[in-house]
Design a protein around this motif. Sequence first.
Motif, PDB file in Angstrom:
ATOM      1  N   UNK A 131      72.175  28.650  42.393  1.00  0.00           N
ATOM      2  CA  UNK A 131      71.032  26.847  42.419  1.00  0.00           C
ATOM      3  C   UNK A 131      71.712  26.928  40.582  1.00  0.00           C
ATOM      4  N   UNK A 132      71.517  27.369  39.949  1.00  0.00           N
ATOM      5  CA  UNK A 132      72.233  27.398  38.448  1.00  0.00           C
ATOM      6  C   UNK A 132      72.784  26.392  38.264  1.00  0.00           C
ATOM      7  N   UNK A 133      74.342  26.367  39.331  1.00  0.00           N
ATOM      8  CA  UNK A 133      75.045  25.952  38.935  1.00  0.00           C
ATOM      9  C   UNK A 133      75.459  24.470  39.853  1.00  0.00           C
ATOM     10  N   UNK A 134      74.414  24.357  40.653  1.00  0.00           N
ATOM     11  CA  UNK A 134      74.301  23.132  41.425  1.00  0.00           C
ATOM     12  C   UNK A 134      73.551  22.417  41.413  1.00  0.00           C
ATOM     13  N   UNK A 135      72.082  22.761  40.137  1.00  0.00           N
ATOM     14  CA  UNK A 135      71.224  21.837  40.615  1.00  0.00           C
ATOM     15  C   UNK A 135      70.424  22.036  39.691  1.00  0.00           C
ATOM     16  N   UNK A 136      70.663  20.532  38.426  1.00  0.00           N
ATOM     17  CA  UNK A 136      69.749  20.615  37.541  1.00  0.00           C
ATOM     18  C   UNK A 136      68.480  21.065  37.119  1.00  0.00           C
ATOM     19  N   UNK A 137      67.464  20.812  38.598  1.00  0.00           N
ATOM     20  CA  UNK A 137      66.757  21.190  38.972  1.00  0.00           C
ATOM     21  C   UNK A 137      65.840  22.699  37.886  1.00  0.00           C
ATOM     22  N   UNK A 141      67.170  24.376  35.906  1.00  0.00           N
ATOM     23  CA  UNK A 141      67.036  24.378  34.283  1.00  0.00           C
ATOM     24  C   UNK A 141      65.628  23.431  34.007  1.00  0.00           C
ATOM     25  N   UNK A 142      64.788  23.086  34.547  1.00  0.00           N
ATOM     26  CA  UNK A 142      63.416  22.446  34.395  1.00  0.00           C
ATOM     27  C   UNK A 142      62.843  23.546  33.616  1.00  0.00           C
ATOM     28  N   UNK A 143      62.082  22.430  32.360  1.00  0.00           N
ATOM     29  CA  UNK A 143      61.190  22.961  31.531  1.00  0.00           C
ATOM     30  C   UNK A 143      59.622  22.989  32.343  1.00  0.00           C
ATOM     31  N   UNK A 197      59.759  32.098  24.586  1.00  0.00           N
ATOM     32  CA  UNK A 197      60.294  31.817  22.856  1.00  0.00           C
ATOM     33  C   UNK A 197      60.725  30.689  22.022  1.00  0.00           C
ATOM     34  N   UNK A 198      59.749  29.509  22.608  1.00  0.00           N
ATOM     35  CA  UNK A 198      59.689  28.641  21.928  1.00  0.00           C
ATOM     36  C   UNK A 198      60.308  27.566  21.695  1.00  0.00           C
ATOM     37  N   UNK A 199      61.583  27.906  23.306  1.00  0.00           N
ATOM     38  CA  UNK A 199      62.540  27.178  23.257  1.00  0.00           C
ATOM     39  C   UNK A 199      62.979  25.818  24.679  1.00  0.00           C
ATOM     40  N   UNK A 200      63.176  25.006  24.733  1.00  0.00           N
ATOM     41  CA  UNK A 200      63.252  24.157  25.916  1.00  0.00           C
ATOM     42  C   UNK A 200      64.863  23.657  25.902  1.00  0.00           C
ATOM     43  N   UNK A 201      65.341  22.796  26.987  1.00  0.00           N
ATOM     44  CA  UNK A 201      66.165  22.552  27.671  1.00  0.00           C
ATOM     45  C   UNK A 201      66.369  21.610  27.598  1.00  0.00           C
ATOM     46  N   UNK A 202      67.677  21.055  26.766  1.00  0.00           N
ATOM     47  CA  UNK A 202      67.471  19.492  25.879  1.00  0.00           C
ATOM     48  C   UNK A 202      69.088  19.257  26.180  1.00  0.00           C
ATOM     49  N   UNK A 246      74.105  24.597  28.902  1.00  0.00           N
ATOM     50  CA  UNK A 246      73.127  24.183  28.323  1.00  0.00           C
ATOM     51  C   UNK A 246      72.617  24.054  27.352  1.00  0.00           C
ATOM     52  N   UNK A 247      72.051  22.959  26.235  1.00  0.00           N
ATOM     53  CA  UNK A 247      71.386  23.086  25.363  1.00  0.00           C
ATOM     54  C   UNK A 247      70.223  23.548  25.454  1.00  0.00           C
ATOM     55  N   UNK A 248      69.691  24.186  24.766  1.00  0.00           N
ATOM     56  CA  UNK A 248      68.784  24.410  24.307  1.00  0.00           C
ATOM     57  C   UNK A 248      68.070  24.255  23.051  1.00  0.00           C
ATOM     58  N   UNK A 249      67.127  23.755  22.488  1.00  0.00           N
ATOM     59  CA  UNK A 249      65.904  23.681  21.485  1.00  0.00           C
ATOM     60  C   UNK A 249      65.102  23.847  21.094  1.00  0.00           C
TER      61      UNK A 249
END
Length: 83
Positions: A37-43, A45-47, A62-67, A76-79
Amino acid sequence: MAKYDPLKWYLGGRLDARVVLDFERMEKILGFALPRSAHFYPAWWSNEVGGRHVQAHAWMEAGWHVDGIDLAKRHVVFAKRGG
């Protein structure tokens, strides 16, 4: 230890404001393959706050979110939150 704790620890130790991880690198950090599911569904990766998705708990605690997410390029970009 929770399943996604290695990702939490990795991000928690980063000083950068943004981190781009490809799926292969993330799997090495975690020590297991990401679910299909991580490879096919953007959901995947939801915050998600207060939800059941343990992967989101890891990066958010950890103080991050998916950007950003690019499923075609498999990264994936984490910020840092607030950063």
